[in-house]
Design a protein around this motif. Structure first.
Motif, PDB file in Angstrom:
ATOM      1  N   ALA A 157      -1.738  -1.136   6.515  1.00 59.70           N
ATOM      2  CA  ALA A 157      -1.573  -0.901   5.073  1.00 59.70           C
ATOM      3  C   ALA A 157      -1.692  -2.222   4.297  1.00 59.70           C
ATOM      4  N   LEU A 158      -1.077  -3.278   4.818  1.00 62.45           N
ATOM      5  CA  LEU A 158      -1.157  -4.589   4.152  1.00 62.45           C
ATOM      6  C   LEU A 158      -2.595  -5.105   4.138  1.00 62.45           C
ATOM      7  N   ALA A 159      -3.307  -4.933   5.246  1.00 61.31           N
ATOM      8  CA  ALA A 159      -4.706  -5.383   5.307  1.00 61.31           C
ATOM      9  C   ALA A 159      -5.536  -4.649   4.265  1.00 61.31           C
ATOM     10  N   ARG A 160      -5.295  -3.348   4.127  1.00 62.38           N
ATOM     11  CA  ARG A 160      -6.063  -2.569   3.143  1.00 62.38           C
ATOM     12  C   ARG A 160      -5.690  -2.942   1.713  1.00 62.38           C
ATOM     13  N   LEU A 161      -4.432  -3.313   1.517  1.00 63.18           N
ATOM     14  CA  LEU A 161      -4.012  -3.787   0.189  1.00 63.18           C
ATOM     15  C   LEU A 161      -4.554  -5.193  -0.072  1.00 63.18           C
ATOM     16  N   GLY A 162      -4.838  -5.923   0.997  1.00 65.35           N
ATOM     17  CA  GLY A 162      -5.275  -7.306   0.862  1.00 65.35           C
ATOM     18  C   GLY A 162      -4.150  -8.217   0.411  1.00 65.35           C
TER      19      GLY A 162
END
Ligand code: XBP
Ligand code: MG
Length: 227
Positions: A157-162
């Motif tokens: 989720a953090l990776a997709r949020l950047g």
């Protein structure tokens, strides 16, 4: 500063576990399996996150051969969606928190063990919108090989949020969820749910009875002040 909120689904956005339990039991009955999960059994089984993993675990515990878990779970997911379509309430404070976060310019994400169709069913039932209209990022179910308490779904989720973990806040209802969020380096606020109220939430930033604004801890209160 706070840039995003990441929500668990089951138990956090809504009390969904009884609907899950009924859907499991119906799929077992349809398959003529002779399995029935009562509440005490289900509470214990919830320690294994993920429906397919839970069924395999139960077969193992009871010394039975594993059934066709893929087919059973597909039926369970259909049944669950039908149940939610008949109505489901968000937990107190959730709707207002999501609205306030939007107004404050925060981004919204989901990090859940539940299957993606279940997130869609909940968004339709509770917001009358598609899940991707409510949440900017959805990380769900089998998108990661290791489910909670592993950190993988939060890391995704953090990776997709950047965003780095320090820019986000997680919301959970279970010990497995706290471990997952903490494992990803996130601060986590806990609202205990029906099936999780007796669990150990060590590591949580705050444990509050609901997400209503009166209970908002820092840094949430500051980020949403005045919206
Ligand atoms: C919830 C779960 C899920 C649901 C069922 O955990 O463990 O497995 O019970 O969903 P969390 P599926 O709230 O910590 O994400 O049957 O779709 O797996
Ligand atoms: Mg949960």
């Amino acid at each position: 500063t706070l840039a995003a909120l990441i929500f668990d689904v089951d138990g956090t956005l809504a009390e969904t576990e009884e609907a899950h339990r009924h859907a499991f039991n119906l799929s077992f009955a349809e398959a003529g399996l002779g399995w029935h999960w009562d509440r005490d059994t289900y509470r214990r089984l919830l320690r294994t996150t993920g429906g397919k993993e839970r069924m395999r675990r139960y077969a193992q515990e009871t010394g039975q051969p594993a059934p066709d878990v893929t087919a059973l779970h597909a039926r369970k997911t259909e049944t669950y969606a039908r149940q939610l379509a008949q109505g489901l309430a968000l937990r107190p404070g959730v709707a207002d928190l999501v609205t306030a976060a939007r107004a404050a310019g925060l981004r919204l994400a989901v990090a859940t063990t539940t299957s993606a169709p279940n997130v869609q069913a909940l968004a339709r039932a509770c917001w009358d919108r598609d899940a991707d209209q409510v949440f900017d990022v959805i990380a769900a179910g089998d998108e990661v090989p290791r489910k909670k308490p592993a950190a993988d779904i939060y890391t995704l989720a953090l990776a997709r949020l950047g965003l780095p973990a320090g820019a986000a806040l997680a919301f959970e209802d279970s010990r497995n969820g706290v471990l997952a969020a903490r494992g990803a380096g996130l601060r986590v606020v806990v609202t205990p749910a029906l099936y999780t109220e007796a669990e150990d939430f060590t590591g949580a930033l705050a444990v509050i009875p609901s997400l209503e604004s009166a209970h908002w801890p820092e840094p949430l209160a500051t980020a949403l002040a005045g919206v």
